[in-house]
Design an enzyme around this catalytic site. Structure first.
Site, short mmCIF file in Angstrom:
data_model
loop_
_atom_site.label_atom_id
_atom_site.label_comp_id
_atom_site.label_asym_id
_atom_site.label_seq_id
_atom_site.Cartn_x
_atom_site.Cartn_y
_atom_site.Cartn_z
N GLU A 14 0.56 -0.91 0.10
CA GLU A 14 0.76 -0.09 0.19
C GLU A 14 0.76 1.50 -0.17
O GLU A 14 0.48 2.03 -0.30
CB GLU A 14 -1.43 -0.09 1.19
CG GLU A 14 -1.77 -0.80 0.71
CD GLU A 14 -2.65 -1.34 1.77
OE1 GLU A 14 -2.28 -1.10 3.20
OE2 GLU A 14 -3.98 -2.27 2.42
N GLU A 178 -7.59 -0.47 9.32
CA GLU A 178 -7.41 1.36 10.17
C GLU A 178 -8.19 2.41 10.02
O GLU A 178 -8.10 3.41 10.76
CB GLU A 178 -6.04 0.58 9.50
CG GLU A 178 -4.89 0.21 9.61
CD GLU A 178 -5.41 -1.07 8.96
OE1 GLU A 178 -6.18 -1.08 7.70
OE2 GLU A 178 -4.84 -2.75 9.05
N ASP A 201 -11.66 -6.89 -2.05
CA ASP A 201 -13.23 -7.80 -1.61
C ASP A 201 -14.35 -7.46 -1.29
O ASP A 201 -14.72 -6.26 -0.96
CB ASP A 201 -12.50 -8.89 -1.39
CG ASP A 201 -12.39 -8.54 0.10
OD1 ASP A 201 -10.99 -7.82 0.62
OD2 ASP A 201 -13.28 -8.41 1.23
N1 ADE Z 1 -9.53 -4.70 3.82
C1 ADE Z 1 -9.62 -5.59 2.90
N2 ADE Z 1 -10.47 -6.28 3.40
C2 ADE Z 1 -11.01 -6.74 3.63
C3 ADE Z 1 -11.67 -7.19 4.70
N3 ADE Z 1 -12.95 -8.27 4.28
N4 ADE Z 1 -12.36 -7.21 6.16
C4 ADE Z 1 -11.75 -5.94 6.70
N5 ADE Z 1 -10.58 -5.35 6.23
C5 ADE Z 1 -10.42 -5.87 4.69
#
Ligand code: ADE
Length: 233
Positions: A14, A178, A201
């Site tokens: 990142e 975060e 996702d």
């Molecule tokens: N960061 C990226 N995908 C996530 C998820 N499914 N849950 C928590 N943080 C994430």
């Protein structure tokens, strides 16, 4: 106040692209963290990887405030979508952030409310959101951007029931680990905050599979956007 922008990502990927793009760069070790100090698009910047989760995020913001005197904080990273309209690859710019794993309902507080705190949703800076959105349209014209609430907690969400509970309680656009802690730290330090999250996702049963595939792409899009945005800071 001198303009020094802090940028924090949870993972190496990142922040890697932005570290590569930094000029006049030096590294400073402070506590157990490495900070990259230099310029991005001519703007004085401090960059760091904070590690995963709320405490890492909040503490790293505070380190940047105390050690480097940052005047604004930007969080870049990935997130799981919690809204059917928001797909993998899209970008969410937070208008505010809440904790989905804080609860003191026994004392009459609503879920997510930190007891005795004077806000429920930690604000982000509208001006920075506008600049980020313009920059994204310019450099990533094929990517959709959304504005809305981000929910944060110390959990990777990969189960439908948990996803649905967070959706029902907080109606956020995405979930990550975060952003709210950084917005909280920014609020207490009275500095503006921006949270940029690219969707990796859908925060459901496919989340672990999708995450690594889309994380790298998301990092490239975020970095391009930040570099463009810094031209108008
Ligand atoms: N960061 C990226 N995908 C996530 C998820 N499914 N849950 C928590 N943080 C994430």
């Amino acid at each position: 106040m001198e303009k020094i922008i802090g940028i924090i990502g949870a993972m190496d990927l990142e922040v890697e692209k932005l570290i590569e793009a930094m000029t006049d760069k030096e590294t400073v070790e402070y506590g157990k963290r490495k900070f990259y100090v230099g310029k991005l698009s001519g703007v004085k910047t401090v960059l760091a990887r904070c590690g995963v989760g709320k405490v890492n995020a909040g503490i790293t913001v505070q380190m940047m405030v105390d050690k480097f005197g940052i005047s604004a904080i930007i969080n870049t990273g990935v997130a799981g979508s919690l809204n059917e309209k928001i797909d993998i690859g899209d970008i969410v710019l937070a208008t505010g952030a809440v904790y989905h794993d804080v609860e003191a309902v026994a004392f009459g507080y609503k879920p997510g409310q930190v007891p005795q705190m004077d806000v429920f949703e930690f604000p982000t800076d509208e001006n920075l959101v506008n600049l980020a959105e313009e920059a994204c349209h310019k450099v990533n014209p094929d990517i959709k951007t959304f504005r809305g609430r981000v929910a944060s907690g110390d959990q990777f969400i990969a189960a439908k029931e948990v996803k649905n509970r967070i959706k029902e309680q907080f109606d956020p656009m995405c979930v990550e680990m975060e952003g709210c802690a950084m917005a909280h730290a920014a609020y207490l330090n009275e500095i503006p905050c921006l949270i940029i999250r690219a969707i990796s996702d859908k925060a459901d049963d496919s989340a672990e599979m999708d995450y690594p595939t889309f994380e790298a792409k998301a990092a490239v899009h975020s970095a391009k956007m930040v570099l463009e945005m810094f031209k108008s800071l």
